[in-house]
Design a protein around this motif. Structure first.
Motif, PDB file in Angstrom:
ATOM      1  N   LEU A 840       0.915  -1.064   0.135  1.00 42.08           N
ATOM      2  CA  LEU A 840       0.142   0.121   0.173  1.00 42.08           C
ATOM      3  C   LEU A 840       1.006   1.475   0.139  1.00 42.08           C
ATOM      4  O   LEU A 840       2.298   1.839   0.378  1.00 42.08           O
ATOM      5  N   GLY A 841       0.247   2.198  -0.899  1.00 43.75           N
ATOM      6  CA  GLY A 841       1.077   3.261  -0.210  1.00 43.75           C
ATOM      7  C   GLY A 841       0.098   4.950  -0.135  1.00 43.75           C
ATOM      8  O   GLY A 841      -1.637   4.397  -0.025  1.00 43.75           O
ATOM      9  N   SER A 842       0.918   5.773   0.049  1.00 36.99           N
ATOM     10  CA  SER A 842       0.293   7.035   0.234  1.00 36.99           C
ATOM     11  C   SER A 842       1.232   8.436   0.626  1.00 36.99           C
ATOM     12  O   SER A 842       2.355   8.319   0.525  1.00 36.99           O
ATOM     13  N   SER A 843       0.002   9.271  -0.477  1.00 34.21           N
ATOM     14  CA  SER A 843       0.853  10.185  -1.135  1.00 34.21           C
ATOM     15  C   SER A 843       1.124  11.027   0.719  1.00 34.21           C
ATOM     16  O   SER A 843      -0.338  10.751   1.644  1.00 34.21           O
ATOM     17  N   SER A 888       3.768  12.775 -10.231  1.00 30.85           N
ATOM     18  CA  SER A 888       2.976  12.137 -10.786  1.00 30.85           C
ATOM     19  C   SER A 888       3.798  12.282 -12.580  1.00 30.85           C
ATOM     20  O   SER A 888       4.142  13.168 -12.848  1.00 30.85           O
ATOM     21  N   LEU A 889       2.828  11.284 -13.100  1.00 29.60           N
ATOM     22  CA  LEU A 889       4.133  11.291 -14.344  1.00 29.60           C
ATOM     23  C   LEU A 889       3.451  12.221 -15.973  1.00 29.60           C
ATOM     24  O   LEU A 889       4.446  12.273 -16.073  1.00 29.60           O
ATOM     25  N   GLU A 890       2.270  12.148 -15.101  1.00 30.60           N
ATOM     26  CA  GLU A 890       2.185  13.347 -16.496  1.00 30.60           C
ATOM     27  C   GLU A 890       1.897  14.386 -15.900  1.00 30.60           C
ATOM     28  O   GLU A 890       2.562  15.561 -16.750  1.00 30.60           O
ATOM     29  N   GLN A 891       2.671  15.099 -14.573  1.00 29.99           N
ATOM     30  CA  GLN A 891       3.037  16.707 -14.496  1.00 29.99           C
ATOM     31  C   GLN A 891       4.510  16.979 -13.918  1.00 29.99           C
ATOM     32  O   GLN A 891       5.007  18.330 -14.203  1.00 29.99           O
ATOM     33  N   ASN A 910      -1.567   6.394 -17.680  1.00 31.27           N
ATOM     34  CA  ASN A 910      -0.435   6.807 -17.604  1.00 31.27           C
ATOM     35  C   ASN A 910       0.061   6.230 -16.137  1.00 31.27           C
ATOM     36  O   ASN A 910      -0.535   7.125 -15.513  1.00 31.27           O
ATOM     37  N   LYS A 911      -0.178   4.822 -15.437  1.00 30.61           N
ATOM     38  CA  LYS A 911       0.436   4.044 -14.049  1.00 30.61           C
ATOM     39  C   LYS A 911       0.691   3.510 -14.182  1.00 30.61           C
ATOM     40  O   LYS A 911       1.650   3.203 -14.773  1.00 30.61           O
ATOM     41  N   THR A 916      -0.745   3.161  -9.538  1.00 30.08           N
ATOM     42  CA  THR A 916      -0.550   4.930  -9.542  1.00 30.08           C
ATOM     43  C   THR A 916       0.469   5.527 -10.362  1.00 30.08           C
ATOM     44  O   THR A 916       1.070   5.027 -10.830  1.00 30.08           O
ATOM     45  N   CYS A 917      -0.196   6.956 -10.270  1.00 24.41           N
ATOM     46  CA  CYS A 917       0.116   7.828 -11.088  1.00 24.41           C
ATOM     47  C   CYS A 917       0.959   9.053 -10.158  1.00 24.41           C
ATOM     48  O   CYS A 917       2.205   9.151 -11.473  1.00 24.41           O
TER      49      CYS A 917
END
Length: 1290
Positions: A840-843, A888-891, A910-911, A916-917
């Motif tokens: 599991l992960g979290s920002s 994130s991959l997009e930003q 895009n994960k 996850t992104c």
């Protein structure tokens, strides 16, 4: 350093000092054999004792020295209950055996094996796969490299972390290969059992060796199991039945007309169930498939080769070797093998012998580190699918062109700089899949020569230019994906058969396409000023051009006859063309966030279902917009969703009542003063009219049964009568403003900061966002605020909420640099997640405010660190200042490139590996090295221009810009109401996910100082130390959007003391003790701007913290009979603010003589009453005077409904005080500091009790005071100018 617990087997064996090398173990390494107990909940280690002085001295001499924890064979099996304590102790001791090996970064694995008497060492990452270390590999260097990649820079800190046994949850060494019984069962089952052949009883039972491996049951003689006769029974399509006449027996039968049967008798029920479970899986298959993925295999089990009917073999995520008895070089023995999956085996070299398996039709070799392919691959003539993603390939051999049956070739995320020429010979292929490579030039001529190619996927390359070799058109390519490149101009007008184009997130300024076959176009997030399509796309159904720089809708889009979806939001449009709004095919129109000033007048009926025109400059809507057309049909009869938020509308036409299918109306943030006629619509479900100028609501006799959500917050002049509220009682979610309560105390002293938080679950059934707010941190001279977003899991945000402040507190004591402290806080928190952080992960976002010791003037510094998508924004002079970075991959192009270079597979959404992104977050250790916990850190000095700080999760910032968020809450007085407004604003803009916000109001400046050193010392009663009064402004009781109930509590007592004292009823003994304790002298009070100098000795203190509890789905305590006024359910969670400091009260009574006791309750009739009021987390609770009539009225059960609310514990609390008590915190985890179960309620009628022996003296003093009491005006003036404060127990 690491700590171990001595085992019961023997005494401690420390290493010999350096001057005695002869006594060392072979190889010069040092071994400490000790036992360490495992923590059952986290599978980490509880450290009881410490390294000896010799070990510590030896480690300190050189940072290249360290400790490797060497675990024994960790065999996790299905154990039975031990019958004796001795056997249990023995089993525990053997399973937790642990050796501490002191070595250097140069010590190879072979040297450690020699000293330990082991054959090999094994490495396990993140509790997952286990691989054998090569003899030349260096274990300690592996640990140091791992920690360095996580983000540790200081060699000394790396050495300390390497010696921490908690690191075993991420990286662990074994002296023997660990195995789990359930995994062994899936690979191979074997044993000696009584076996009988055939269904009849003519054959006798005999003892045989039985093996179940792959798809076959193998029966052989016990003595001659290797050389004697073997009976092989294929089980695919067969049967496994229970033998009823014999206990624990199974009958295995093969398929077909000449099926054979073997009866096997097992000794125990456990064995019987294991064999039945595994055999049932085999017989249920239609195709002979064997799945051995994720078993850490180095070779194929020997008995598997007897299953000659295997057609598909899955060996994904193993460590398969080439030259072994069951290695890859022996797979050619499977004569019927058609499908083979060897992905993620880190082979390095292509196994050439695989090319001899001529029957293969599907081969997956992705993520193996190949740099080239052998020419022998051309021998696989039957191959149809070849996957080579995630390698380091730059070219493909020409022999690959011999595979004329190859229909799918995957070479994404390699190192190709051009499209391989071999594609021209693979005529069966119809797709070029090359995402994540290194193409910089798109040569359209190469694609034109491939007449068989229809789909081209070149996303996430480095494309900058497009080259056209000739003017010949391409009539074959129908789908093209060019997302996430660096194109500035794109001309695909020669692709006359193009049906779908993805070109999002480029830098396009102009786009030219052919419209002959175009059906869908996605060009979001570019810089487009012109989009040219010729001829008019008659087949176009979906057009998305949001987040560009378009000033008008293209003419060709207005003429498209089949367009159904048009998204031109976030552009520079000033008008909506009449031809678009009159389209007879358009179903969804998105024109939000533009500069549209008016809408055209409709003349005919249109089939529009969704109209989004939010955040424009509309001042009015056409009166005939919703009226009937010439054909007697409503112009917008099929309209279902209407979004008018963020405009300047004053009214909504009454003809909206003609939209019978309308179920959603969002008109947030306008100037609407008249409630629209929407409550008569039969299908209306969601209505948002918040932040308008409504004054009244006209309600029909019967509301529609479909109405579920009505938001009326932010209408300051709206007054709802009881009758109206009763009418709305059936609505699932009703949001209205809480009436502000009058302030009883006019003297308000500002503090340096105050906060409010709000969290909403949205349309999800659980809340995966947690917040942390500590207003007094590190002895009251700082503050910490945090936001944690687990996306789809709620466990990690809770863990981080409970532990991260404590970790920061420890790191602050170890380092003088805030940047280093914050970085280590994130990395240590990442480690402390233990097993929960493996999958599991979290920002995470953390903001730390402290006095700036580097500045000569008194000021504060703000340090912000984050990973993931949570962000913080500072309002400075009315302008937003971003303090965090989105990983994130997009930003983040740099992070995306880092992940690509490490050969992660990025899916089309895009994960990373489809999970996850985010590229940096806490947890998800199994995605190392693609996902890292190293945070982005920024520091700034707070000034008087800094007004507020906003913390929010991903969902908040996806729907709100920085400027809009700051402007929305800048002038809101209450931070709690401000946080709620941000969350509701995001929901009004379409947010359906979990959303959380923390708003911290800042008041930085010398005028906020309240300490005694600046001359603000206030006299106190006789017998009390002089104190100052620090109070927060009385907050309006606007409830948190999460639950509507926010409460605070202060005490310097421990958790147990608070639970016992606050939850009890007032008594003589209790209050006397508390009053006597308050007579003790107290040191000089300092504010946060001028803290008292502290000693260097670190001492943990309870923090004043605010934690949110996400146990309640509807925001109400299940025991509450009725909600607080204005607080309605909205699917969010309950806020509980916990303040652990001493309760100080302000006394408005005359000064008491020294050692004077408190008056008894019956003496309060003489004019002295106290009510416990709300307090800020910086200061204490304030005791304010209350009238006798009100106190007596509260005590009366008959009047409890008028002044109060009945709580779950039976007490009656005034409504204005109900927000200041903890009601729901029983679900909070028990923890020594900060996060605890809240105590029961403090009864409002609890008062000070005077001992009987002092009653007469107190009465006399009170009488004298009443006689000499001055006029009320003078008392008020004195109370304002010279407020007095004293300490008292609760």
């Amino acid at each position: 350093m690491g700590e171990v617990e001595p085992g019961p087997a023997g005494p401690l064996e420390p290493p010999e000092p350096p001057e005695a090398p002869a006594s060392r173990r072979p190889g010069g390494i040092r071994v400490l054999k000790r036992n360490m107990k495992h923590n059952g909940s986290r599978n980490c280690l509880n450290r009881r004792s410490r390294f000896g002085s010799r070990e510590r001295d030896w480690l300190r001499e050189d940072v290249k020295r360290g400790c490797v924890y060497l675990y024994g064979a960790d065999t996790t099996t299905a154990t039975t209950t031990a019958t004796s304590s001795a056997s249990s102790s023995s089993a525990s001791s053997s399973s937790s055996d642990l050796h501490l090996v002191l070595c250097t970064v140069e010590t190879p694995a072979s040297e450690i094996c020699a000293g330990e008497g082991r054959e090999s060492l094994y490495l396990q990452l993140h509790g997952d796969l286990v691989r054998r270390l090569e003899p030349t590999e260096r274990p300690l260097q592996i640990v140091y490299d791992y920690l360095s990649r996580l983000g540790y820079d200081d060699p000394v800190r790396v050495q300390e972390e390497a010696a921490n046994p908690d690191l075993g949850c991420m990286l662990r060494f074994y002296g023997e290969k660990p195995c789990q019984m359930d995994q062994l069962d899936r690979i191979l089952l074997s044993g000696i059992y009584n076996v009988r052949k055939g269904k009849t009883q003519l054959h006798k039972w005999a003892e045989r060796l039985v093996v179940l491996c792959g798809t076959c049951l193998i029966v052989s003689s016990v003595k001659d199991c290797q050389t004697g006769k073997m009976h092989i029974l294929p089980l695919v399509g067969g049967k496994v039945e229970e033998v009823k006449r014999r206990q624990y027996s199974l009958a295995f039968s093969s398929a077909g007309a000449q099926a054979q049967t073997y009866h096997v008798s097992f000794e125990t029920l456990a064995e019987y169930q294991r064999w039945q479970r595994q055999a049932s899986k085999v017989v249920s298959q239609r195709i002979s498939t064997v799945d051995l993925s994720c078993y850490s295999l180095e070779e194929v089990p020997e008995h598997l080769f007897y299953s000659q009917d295997i057609t598909y073999l899955n060996l994904r995520h193993n460590f398969m070797q080439l030259e072994r008895p069951g290695g890859l070089d022996t797979l050619y023995k499977f004569s019927h093998l058609k499908g083979l999956n060897l992905s993620h085996n880190k082979l390095g070299l292509f196994p050439v012998l695989l090319c001899e398996i001529s029957t293969l039709t599907e081969l997956n070799l992705s993520c193996n580190g190949f740099h080239d392919l052998p020419s022998q691959i051309g021998n696989l003539l039957n191959l149809q699918t070849l996957c080579l993603d995630g390698n380091f390939l730059t070219t493909l051999p020409e022999e690959l062109g011999n595979l004329q049956q190859l229909s799918s070739l995957g070479i994404s995320f390699n190192n190709f700089s051009h499209i391989p020429e071999v594609y021209e010979r693979l005529t069966v292929l119809d797709k070029v899949v090359m995402a994540g490579n290194r193409l910089e030039v798109l040569n359209l001529g190469v694609l034109s020569r491939m007449s068989h190619i229809k789909h081209v996927d070149l996303r996430m390359n480095h494309l900058k230019t497009v080259v056209i070799e000739n003017l010949e058109g391409n009539k074959y390519i129908t789908h093209m994906d060019l997302r996430d490149n660096q194109l500035t101009d794109l001309d695909l007008s020669s692709f006359c058969s193009l049906e779908q184009l993805h070109c999002e997130r480029n830098q396009l300024r102009e786009l030219t396409l052919s419209g002959f076959s175009l059906r869908t176009l996605y060009a979001n997030s570019n810089r487009l000023t012109a989009v040219n399509v010729y001829p008019v796309p008659s087949l176009l159904t979906s057009l998305e051009l949001s987040r560009n720089q378009l000033e008008c809708v293209p003419d060709w889009a207005c003429e498209a006859k089949k367009i159904e979806v048009l998204d031109v939001s976030y552009n520079l449009l000033t008008e909506v063309p009449m031809r678009i709004l009159s389209s007879l095919s358009l179903r969804k129109l998105m024109v939000g966030h533009n500069h549209v000033q008016n809408l055209p007048v409709l003349m005919e009926h249109i089939p529009l279902e969704v109209l989004d025109i939010q955040h424009n400059l509309l001042t009015r809507l056409p009166d005939t917009l919703f009226s009937k057309a010439l054909n007697k049909l409503n112009k917008l009869e099929q309209l279902e969703e209407l979004n008018l938020s963020g405009n300047k509308l004053k009214t909504i036409p009454t003809t909206i009542a003609n939209c019978k299918r309308l179920h959603t109306l969002v008109a947030h943030s306008n100037n609407i003063s008249i409630f629209p006629e929407i409550l008569q619509l039969p299908q209306i479900q969601f209505v948002d009219l918040s932040c308008n100028d409504l004054t009244e609501i006209l309600i029909p006799e019967a509301l529609p049964a479909t109405l579920q959500d009505l938001d009326l917050t932010g209408n300051t002049n709206l007054v709802l009568e009881h009758k109206t509220l009763d009418t709305f009682s059936h609505i699932t979610t009703l949001k209205i403003d809480q009436k502000p309560l009058p302030t009883t105390d006019p003297t308000v002293t500002s503090t340096f900061w105050s906060h409010g938080l709000a969290e909403m679950a949205g349309q999800r059934n659980k809340l995966c966002v947690s917040s942390l707010a500590v207003d007094t941190f590190v002895e009251g001279v700082g503050a910490v605020y945090g936001m944690f977003d687990g996306d789809r899991n709620e466990e990690l945000p809770r863990l981080l909420q409970c532990t991260m402040a404590d970790v920061l507190l420890e790191e602050v004591q170890q380092s003088s640099s805030d940047t280093v402290s914050m970085a280590h806080t994130f990395l240590v928190s990442h480690r402390k997640l233990g097993m929960a952080g493996q999958k599991l992960g979290s920002s995470a976002l953390l903001c730390y405010i402290r006095p700036d010791t580097a500045e000569s003037t008194s000021s504060f510094s703000l340090t912000v660190a984050n990973v993931g998508t949570c962000q913080a924004v500072l309002c400075r002079g009315g302008k937003p200042v971003p303090l965090s970075k989105v990983f994130s991959l997009e930003q983040d192009a740099d992070e995306a490139q880092r992940v690509k270079d490490q050969k992660a597979i990025i899916t089309e959404d895009n994960k990373v590996n489809g999970v996850t992104c985010c590229t940096r977050m806490l947890g998800c250790t199994y995605l190392y090295p693609w996902i890292l916990p190293k945070p982005y850190i920024s520091s700034t000095t707070l000034t008087i221009q800094d007004e507020l700080l906003i913390l929010g999760n991903k969902a908040l910032w996806e729907h709100l810009s920085y400027t809009e968020a700051v402007s929305a809450v800048r002038h809101v007085q209450d931070p709690l109401a401000a946080a709620k407004k941000l969350c509701t604003l995001a929901q009004s803009y379409g947010c359906q996910d979990n959303v959380g916000a923390i708003v911290v109001y800042l008041n930085i400046g010398e005028e906020g100082c309240t300490c005694e050193m600046n001359g603000l010392s206030l006299p106190g009663p006789v017998g009390f130390a002089p104190t100052t009064t620090i109070k927060d402004p009385l907050k309006p009781t606007t409830p948190s959007s999460s639950s509507g109930i926010a409460s605070e509590f202060s005490s310097e007592m421990s958790t147990s003391e608070v639970s016992s004292e606050v939850g009890s009823t007032a008594s003589d003994e209790h209050n006397t003790a508390g009053l006597d304790a308050s007579l003790l002298p107290r040191p000089e009070r300092r504010c946060s701007l001028h803290p008292t100098p502290t000693s260097a000795v670190f001492q943990r203190q309870p923090s004043c913290a605010t934690f949110s509890s996400n146990q309640s789905d509807n925001g109400l305590d299940s025991d509450d009979d009725q909600p607080v006024e204005g607080v309605i359910t909205n699917g969010s969670k309950v806020e509980v603010e916990v303040d652990i400091h001493c309760c100080r009260g302000r006394e408005n009574s005359p000064t008491l003589p020294k050692n004077s006791p408190a008056p008894r309750p019956e003496e309060h009739g003489r004019g002295l009453f106290f009510g416990i009021r709300r307090q800020n987390s910086v200061n204490s609770g304030i005791l304010l005077p209350m009238s006798k009539d009100k106190m007596e009225l509260q005590k009366s059960p008959s009047t409890s409904c008028l002044y109060g609310k009945k709580l779950s514990n039976g007490s009656i609390v005034p409504l204005e005080d109900s927000l200041n008590l903890i009601e729901v915190a029983t679900e909070a985890p028990k923890k020594k500091t900060g996060y605890f179960a809240a105590p029961t309620q403090l009864e409002p009628e609890d008062q000070f009790v005077v001992p009987r022996d002092l009653e007469e003296e107190v009465k006399e003093q009170m009488k004298q005071h009443q006689e000499s009491r001055p006029e009320p005006e003078l008392i008020e003036e004195d109370r304002t100018e010279l407020p007095e404060e004293f300490d008292t127990a609760l």
